[in-house]
Design an enzyme around this catalytic site. Structure first.
Site, PDB file in Angstrom:
ATOM      1  N   GLY A 113      33.780  23.992  40.384  1.00 52.56           N
ATOM      2  CA  GLY A 113      34.286  25.349  40.629  1.00 52.56           C
ATOM      3  C   GLY A 113      35.765  25.372  40.949  1.00 52.56           C
ATOM      4  O   GLY A 113      36.395  26.429  40.970  1.00 52.56           O
ATOM      5  N   CYS A 143      28.552  21.839  35.897  1.00 55.14           N
ATOM      6  CA  CYS A 143      27.251  21.509  35.293  1.00 55.14           C
ATOM      7  C   CYS A 143      27.304  21.613  33.775  1.00 55.14           C
ATOM      8  O   CYS A 143      26.814  20.730  33.059  1.00 55.14           O
ATOM      9  CB  CYS A 143      26.168  22.425  35.858  1.00 55.14           C
ATOM     10  SG  CYS A 143      26.634  24.169  35.875  1.00 55.14           S
ATOM     11  N   ARG A 171      22.765  30.961  33.340  1.00 50.89           N
ATOM     12  CA  ARG A 171      21.916  31.643  34.329  1.00 50.89           C
ATOM     13  C   ARG A 171      22.825  32.575  35.158  1.00 50.89           C
ATOM     14  O   ARG A 171      23.971  32.248  35.456  1.00 50.89           O
ATOM     15  CB  ARG A 171      21.178  30.621  35.209  1.00 50.89           C
ATOM     16  CG  ARG A 171      22.085  29.671  36.018  1.00 50.89           C
ATOM     17  CD  ARG A 171      22.441  30.244  37.374  1.00 50.89           C
ATOM     18  NE  ARG A 171      23.294  29.380  38.151  1.00 50.89           N
ATOM     19  CZ  ARG A 171      24.618  29.474  38.197  1.00 50.89           C
ATOM     20  NH1 ARG A 171      25.259  30.346  37.456  1.00 50.89           N
ATOM     21  NH2 ARG A 171      25.309  28.693  39.011  1.00 50.89           N
ATOM     22  N   HIS A 223      20.807  26.755  32.345  1.00 46.71           N
ATOM     23  CA  HIS A 223      21.656  27.225  31.246  1.00 46.71           C
ATOM     24  C   HIS A 223      21.047  26.722  29.936  1.00 46.71           C
ATOM     25  O   HIS A 223      20.369  25.680  29.911  1.00 46.71           O
ATOM     26  CB  HIS A 223      23.069  26.635  31.344  1.00 46.71           C
ATOM     27  CG  HIS A 223      23.782  26.892  32.633  1.00 46.71           C
ATOM     28  ND1 HIS A 223      24.098  28.153  33.085  1.00 46.71           N
ATOM     29  CD2 HIS A 223      24.298  26.030  33.558  1.00 46.71           C
ATOM     30  CE1 HIS A 223      24.770  28.058  34.236  1.00 46.71           C
ATOM     31  NE2 HIS A 223      24.894  26.781  34.541  1.00 46.71           N
TER      32      HIS A 223
END
Ligand code: NAD
Length: 339
Positions: A113, A143, A171, A223
């Protein structure tokens, strides 16, 4: 002579932090010296139940004590006691901790992030482990980027990758995340193309020609990537399946599974902690070659695929293992990856 264990602190015991702490606790060459929480919530209670020493911001100590927590000290004290800190605070918060890590002379890992500029090295255990050996600061990529690197790297090694085009159905939020959505929409995320994922792969493999688009969907499980890859050499779908199945963090998905929900159910059935699926999940029947181009679907468990990568990054940065294959094997064995 007995080697002392690497002292690891986890700053931010949330979705990623709690998984990192549990994975570190499984290793015989490292130990958890503490985890940090900002609020005395259920995750803090679980950390206490697992007997992790709890460190909190100094000004919040009384709030934790009032709720019956034993507080081991402040976050600054935890950082001082560590050989390496894994910063798992929310995206864009980790940068504010950098000055503290620098002041204490402690190595630090951030998660995906954060911007790639936070550390000189963006990390994936298979693709560029050696660049992180002895490094002070590393970012383990997100991820999705981790999932992309795990597929693109071996294909590039074996056949050469001419270009990658990927669409990511993301997601909307994690299962415990009550703030994010959408509840009923598909969101172009972002509308302006490309999404950040392709460029992020280039932070590890700069030579790969890759473009990405992302759509946020009302689901929490995983995802899903739709991958289209043009390779430089001819090959068959059977050869690709066999190559991908041989990778240490790829799981071929078959037996009638066609959804992310069933993969999570599989995680439950095989007794994975928190249903975690640390491997890329490639739908075996989707792997096909058409007009010289490779197509496949893969599902990525956003909450867990970066955890083994983080363990390997700790080994590389502290120099306790210089061979990525050995580190990957050790991490996989300890966590049960591949089972
Ligand atoms: P999270 O919100 O679940 O957890 C963050 C934790 O940090 C929380 O416990 C929060 O209370 C704590 N925190 C907040 N501010 C803090 C501070 N200043 N000091 C110490 N602790 C603080 O977040 P997450 O999903 O675990 O994400 C952590 C990092 O991992 C982010 O960079 C994120 O982008 C990345 N990441 C997340 C996922 C995912 O799907 N959740 C996947 C891969 C990477």
């Amino acid at each position: 002579m007995k080697m002392s264990k690497i002292k690891v602190a986890v700053n931010g015991y949330g979705t990623i932090g709690k998984r990192v702490a549990d994975a570190v606790a499984l290793q015989d060459d490292m130990e958890i010296i503490g985890v940090s929480k900002t609020r005395p919530n259920f995750e803090a209670r679980t950390a206490a139940l697992k007997k992790y020493d709890l460190y909190v911001p100094g000004e919040n100590t009384d709030a934790f004590k009032k709720e019956g927590f034993d507080v081991a000290g402040t976050i600054e004290e935890m950082v001082k006691a560590a050989d390496i800190v894994v910063d798992c605070t929310p995206g864009k918060v980790g940068i504010s901790n950098k000055a503290l890590y620098e002041k204490e002379g402690v190595k630090a890992i951030w998660q995906g992030g954060e911007s790639k500029d936070i550390a000189p090295i963006s990390f994936n255990a298979e693709a560029n482990y050696e660049t992180a050996i002895g490094a002070d600061y590393v970012r383990v990529v997100s991820c999705n980027t981790t999932g992309l690197c795990r597929v693109i790297y071996p294909l590039d090694q074996a056949y050469g990758v001419e270009k990658v085009r990927v669409t990511i159905v993301r997601r909307g939020g994690d299962p415990g995340d009550i703030k994010n959505g959408p509840i009923d929409a598909l969101v172009a995320d972002p509308v302006k193309l490309p999404s950040h994922h392709g460029p992020d792969v280039n932070s590890i493999m700069p030579h790969i020609n890759i473009t990405s688009a992302a759509i946020k969907a009302p689901t929490t499980f995983m995802h899903l990537h739709v991958l289209n890859i043009k390779l430089k050499k001819d090959c068959t779908a059977a050869e690709i399946k066999s190559l991908l199945a041989s990778r240490p963090r790829i799981r071929m998905i078959a037996d009638g599974i066609s959804s992310t929900a069933e993969i999570i159910e599989l995680g439950r059935d095989i007794g994975r902690p928190r249903n975690d699926i640390w491997e890329n999940c490639i739908f075996e029947d989707s792997v096909s070659i058409d007009d010289g181009e490779l197509y496949l679907f893969q599902a990525i468990h956003q909450e867990s695929d970066v955890i083994p990568e983080t363990i390997d990054a700790i080994r590389a940065m502290t120099g306790i293992e210089k061979d990525n294959k050995k580190s990957i094997e050790k991490t996989n064995k300890s966590m049960g990856i591949g089972i």
